[in-house]
Design a protein around this motif. Structure first.
Motif, PDB file in Angstrom:
ATOM      1  N   ALA A  86      35.874  49.820  44.429  1.00  0.00           N
ATOM      2  CA  ALA A  86      35.343  48.391  44.262  1.00  0.00           C
ATOM      3  C   ALA A  86      36.478  47.731  43.078  1.00  0.00           C
ATOM      4  O   ALA A  86      37.230  48.376  42.795  1.00  0.00           O
ATOM      5  N   ILE A  87      36.372  46.619  43.272  1.00  0.00           N
ATOM      6  CA  ILE A  87      37.401  45.756  42.615  1.00  0.00           C
ATOM      7  C   ILE A  87      36.573  44.441  42.094  1.00  0.00           C
ATOM      8  O   ILE A  87      36.066  43.896  42.793  1.00  0.00           O
ATOM      9  N   VAL A  88      37.277  44.024  40.925  1.00  0.00           N
ATOM     10  CA  VAL A  88      36.617  42.649  40.147  1.00  0.00           C
ATOM     11  C   VAL A  88      37.655  42.054  39.734  1.00  0.00           C
ATOM     12  O   VAL A  88      38.618  42.669  38.963  1.00  0.00           O
ATOM     13  N   TRP A  89      37.928  40.570  40.117  1.00  0.00           N
ATOM     14  CA  TRP A  89      38.871  39.981  39.247  1.00  0.00           C
ATOM     15  C   TRP A  89      38.303  38.875  38.358  1.00  0.00           C
ATOM     16  O   TRP A  89      37.011  38.709  38.462  1.00  0.00           O
ATOM     17  N   ALA A  90      39.033  38.696  37.280  1.00  0.00           N
ATOM     18  CA  ALA A  90      38.530  37.499  36.348  1.00  0.00           C
ATOM     19  C   ALA A  90      38.376  36.218  36.962  1.00  0.00           C
ATOM     20  O   ALA A  90      39.100  36.236  38.283  1.00  0.00           O
ATOM     21  N   GLY A  91      37.365  35.354  36.538  1.00  0.00           N
ATOM     22  CA  GLY A  91      37.145  34.157  37.261  1.00  0.00           C
ATOM     23  C   GLY A  91      38.247  33.282  37.458  1.00  0.00           C
ATOM     24  O   GLY A  91      39.426  33.607  36.440  1.00  0.00           O
ATOM     25  N   ASP A  92      38.355  32.238  38.094  1.00  0.00           N
ATOM     26  CA  ASP A  92      39.530  31.271  38.302  1.00  0.00           C
ATOM     27  C   ASP A  92      39.971  30.851  36.807  1.00  0.00           C
ATOM     28  O   ASP A  92      41.068  30.765  36.585  1.00  0.00           O
ATOM     29  N   GLU A  93      38.859  30.435  36.028  1.00  0.00           N
ATOM     30  CA  GLU A  93      39.349  29.554  34.851  1.00  0.00           C
ATOM     31  C   GLU A  93      40.047  30.746  33.837  1.00  0.00           C
ATOM     32  O   GLU A  93      41.024  30.373  33.303  1.00  0.00           O
TER      33      GLU A  93
ATOM     34  N   LEU B  61      41.491  33.502  34.744  1.00  0.00           N
ATOM     35  CA  LEU B  61      42.841  33.733  35.653  1.00  0.00           C
ATOM     36  C   LEU B  61      44.086  32.671  35.238  1.00  0.00           C
ATOM     37  O   LEU B  61      44.765  32.910  35.013  1.00  0.00           O
ATOM     38  N   SER B  62      43.221  31.521  35.162  1.00  0.00           N
ATOM     39  CA  SER B  62      44.450  30.329  34.844  1.00  0.00           C
ATOM     40  C   SER B  62      45.024  30.609  33.514  1.00  0.00           C
ATOM     41  O   SER B  62      45.819  29.888  33.205  1.00  0.00           O
ATOM     42  N   LYS B  63      44.468  31.184  32.646  1.00  0.00           N
ATOM     43  CA  LYS B  63      44.695  31.647  31.380  1.00  0.00           C
ATOM     44  C   LYS B  63      45.367  32.991  30.959  1.00  0.00           C
ATOM     45  O   LYS B  63      45.762  33.466  30.034  1.00  0.00           O
ATOM     46  N   GLY B  64      45.452  33.506  32.217  1.00  0.00           N
ATOM     47  CA  GLY B  64      45.965  35.038  32.156  1.00  0.00           C
ATOM     48  C   GLY B  64      45.168  36.058  31.982  1.00  0.00           C
ATOM     49  O   GLY B  64      45.334  37.215  32.526  1.00  0.00           O
ATOM     50  N   GLY B  65      43.902  35.720  32.008  1.00  0.00           N
ATOM     51  CA  GLY B  65      42.669  36.970  31.746  1.00  0.00           C
ATOM     52  C   GLY B  65      41.507  36.435  30.965  1.00  0.00           C
ATOM     53  O   GLY B  65      41.416  35.180  30.402  1.00  0.00           O
ATOM     54  N   THR B  66      40.747  37.489  30.774  1.00  0.00           N
ATOM     55  CA  THR B  66      39.453  37.094  29.781  1.00  0.00           C
ATOM     56  C   THR B  66      40.188  37.073  28.421  1.00  0.00           C
ATOM     57  O   THR B  66      41.269  37.319  28.174  1.00  0.00           O
ATOM     58  N   ALA B  67      39.257  37.030  27.368  1.00  0.00           N
ATOM     59  CA  ALA B  67      39.407  36.885  26.217  1.00  0.00           C
ATOM     60  C   ALA B  67      40.511  38.094  25.597  1.00  0.00           C
ATOM     61  O   ALA B  67      41.406  37.936  24.773  1.00  0.00           O
ATOM     62  N   CYS B  68      40.313  39.337  26.158  1.00  0.00           N
ATOM     63  CA  CYS B  68      41.022  40.286  25.586  1.00  0.00           C
ATOM     64  C   CYS B  68      42.183  40.696  26.583  1.00  0.00           C
ATOM     65  O   CYS B  68      42.883  41.539  26.637  1.00  0.00           O
ATOM     66  N   GLY B  69      42.413  39.624  27.634  1.00  0.00           N
ATOM     67  CA  GLY B  69      43.458  39.748  28.546  1.00  0.00           C
ATOM     68  C   GLY B  69      43.232  40.474  29.846  1.00  0.00           C
ATOM     69  O   GLY B  69      44.084  40.502  30.739  1.00  0.00           O
ATOM     70  N   ALA B  70      41.972  41.110  30.107  1.00  0.00           N
ATOM     71  CA  ALA B  70      41.725  41.752  31.275  1.00  0.00           C
ATOM     72  C   ALA B  70      41.656  40.854  32.319  1.00  0.00           C
ATOM     73  O   ALA B  70      41.217  39.717  32.304  1.00  0.00           O
ATOM     74  N   TYR B  71      42.333  41.093  33.597  1.00  0.00           N
ATOM     75  CA  TYR B  71      42.285  40.029  34.780  1.00  0.00           C
ATOM     76  C   TYR B  71      41.815  40.891  36.120  1.00  0.00           C
ATOM     77  O   TYR B  71      41.384  40.307  37.028  1.00  0.00           O
ATOM     78  N   VAL B  72      41.867  42.192  36.131  1.00  0.00           N
ATOM     79  CA  VAL B  72      41.296  42.979  37.231  1.00  0.00           C
ATOM     80  C   VAL B  72      40.932  44.434  36.807  1.00  0.00           C
ATOM     81  O   VAL B  72      41.691  45.095  35.919  1.00  0.00           O
ATOM     82  N   VAL B  73      40.154  44.752  37.369  1.00  0.00           N
ATOM     83  CA  VAL B  73      39.417  46.294  37.304  1.00  0.00           C
ATOM     84  C   VAL B  73      39.498  46.714  38.732  1.00  0.00           C
ATOM     85  O   VAL B  73      38.618  46.069  39.517  1.00  0.00           O
ATOM     86  N   HIS B  74      39.986  47.979  38.771  1.00  0.00           N
ATOM     87  CA  HIS B  74      39.730  48.622  40.192  1.00  0.00           C
ATOM     88  C   HIS B  74      39.236  50.065  40.000  1.00  0.00           C
ATOM     89  O   HIS B  74      39.636  50.629  39.333  1.00  0.00           O
ATOM     90  N   LEU B  75      38.194  50.269  40.615  1.00  0.00           N
ATOM     91  CA  LEU B  75      37.742  51.662  40.584  1.00  0.00           C
ATOM     92  C   LEU B  75      37.606  52.570  41.796  1.00  0.00           C
ATOM     93  O   LEU B  75      37.532  51.662  42.892  1.00  0.00           O
ATOM     94  N   ARG B  76      37.574  53.648  41.774  1.00  0.00           N
ATOM     95  CA  ARG B  76      37.307  54.555  43.242  1.00  0.00           C
ATOM     96  C   ARG B  76      36.731  55.702  42.604  1.00  0.00           C
ATOM     97  O   ARG B  76      37.205  56.453  41.473  1.00  0.00           O
ATOM     98  N   ILE B  77      36.002  56.508  43.450  1.00  0.00           N
ATOM     99  CA  ILE B  77      35.196  57.585  43.257  1.00  0.00           C
ATOM    100  C   ILE B  77      36.316  58.472  43.701  1.00  0.00           C
ATOM    101  O   ILE B  77      36.734  58.922  44.842  1.00  0.00           O
ATOM    102  N   GLY B  78      36.622  59.598  42.557  1.00  0.00           N
ATOM    103  CA  GLY B  78      37.265  60.738  43.223  1.00  0.00           C
ATOM    104  C   GLY B  78      38.771  60.805  43.065  1.00  0.00           C
ATOM    105  O   GLY B  78      39.443  61.765  43.003  1.00  0.00           O
TER     106      GLY B  78
END
Lengths: 167, 145
Positions: free
Chosen positions: A102-109, A111-128
């Motif tokens: 699974a993957i989730v990106w920060a929203g467009d707004e 992303l335009s600032k580089g990421g969320t307040a803590c700088g996160a811009y994408v999280v990718h997960l995988r089982i195993g």
């Protein structure tokens, strides 16, 4: 790094546009490291396909997850606290049940600032396994006779000698 | 965070550099160098930070290291760049060599040590210079046979 088949492994990426070195970027993330206890922390200069400039820091995390055969449920449940902490929208988590990731990106707004307040811009997960590991071309475990026969036929058709065309 | 398997070999080269690494770990843990009682062996800084600290120490203690020690130390890092994992290689580049180049910018005589820097490591330094928009001097460039 080796993981158990039921582990939910995540890579969370942060942008540090103000950092002037990889070391500074990693040090900036220290509070989050203490909080999230990543298995590994990596830093590199931002690539051309990443938002903004500066440095990217990536956390490799093993998330607490329920024991279940429901792949989507496991991924959403495991991801929810992390995404909430990082300011990412869990509703936008894009789950691929077949690939068990699974993957989730920060929203467009954001992303335009580089990421969320803590700088996160994408999280990718995988089982195993580590989400950065390449996909397996073959299924895990032994092939059934039928699968082995189908694979052999496919390979033979790919490599069979074709007559050389005359020009 | 775990410590890579090649770390012990790196630390076996010089007592001074090993002591600098212990100090970095102690600083990370916020305690004395002998560590808090509740410190777990995995409670160590990211490899990038440890290598950055070693880059600074290598530069400031280079004159105290023998040529053989420099060769061994840089050789371990060269091996990591050549055959290690991508993550370890990135840590060596963005940790140690970025720090070493910063020290060079601050007056460290990198040219004196350059011959002991492996080919992959030299290429890494040239890439970092390019990334930062710094023109690499003639002595850093690979010699054409």
């Amino acid at each position: 790094m080796q993981f158990q088949p039921a582990d939910v492994v995540a890579r969370a990426s942060f942008r540090l546009p103000a950092a002037d070195s990889a070391e500074a970027a990693v040090r900036t993330c220290r509070p989050l490291q203490d909080e999230l206890r990543p298995l590994a922390v990596e830093a590199r200069a931002a690539g051309p396909d990443e938002p903004g400039e500066g440095f990217t820091v990536e956390f490799l995390l093993k998330l607490p997850a329920p024991q279940s055969d429901d792949v989507e449920g496991v991924l959403r449940t495991a991801a929810a606290p992390l995404l909430a902490r990082l300011g990412l929208d869990a509703g936008k988590l894009d789950v691929d049940v077949e690939d068990r990731d699974a993957i989730v990106w920060a929203g467009d707004e954001a992303l335009s600032k580089g990421g969320t307040a803590c700088g996160a811009y994408v999280v990718h997960l995988r089982i195993g396994r580590d989400p950065d590991e390449p996909h397996e071309l073959l299924p895990e475990g032994s092939l059934t006779d039928e699968e082995a026969r189908a694979l052999t036929e496919t390979l033979n058709s790919l490599f069979e000698q074709r007559p050389v065309e005359e020009h | 965070m775990s410590t890579p398997a090649w770390w012990d070999e790196l630390m076996s080269v010089s007592d001074a550099l090993a002591a600098a690494d212990r100090a970095e770990v102690a600083y990370w843990r916020g305690g004395a160098e002998d560590g808090r009682e509740d410190s777990h062996e995995d409670d160590v800084p990211p490899v990038t930070l440890r290598l950055a600290a070693l880059g600074r120490e290598f530069a400031s203690h280079a004159h105290e290291l023998t040529a053989e020690q420099q060769h061994r130390f840089l050789g371990v890092l060269e091996d990591v760049l050549r055959t290690g994992s991508e993550a370890d290689g990135t840590a060596v580049a963005t940790g140690f060599f970025e720090s070493l180049l910063n020290a060079w910018n601050g007056g460290f005589d990198l040219q004196a040590a350059w011959a002991g820097v492996g080919a992959e490591s030299q290429a890494c330094c040239l890439d970092l210079n390019q990334f930062w928009g710094i023109e690499s001097p003639e002595w850093m460039l690979p010699r054409v046979a």
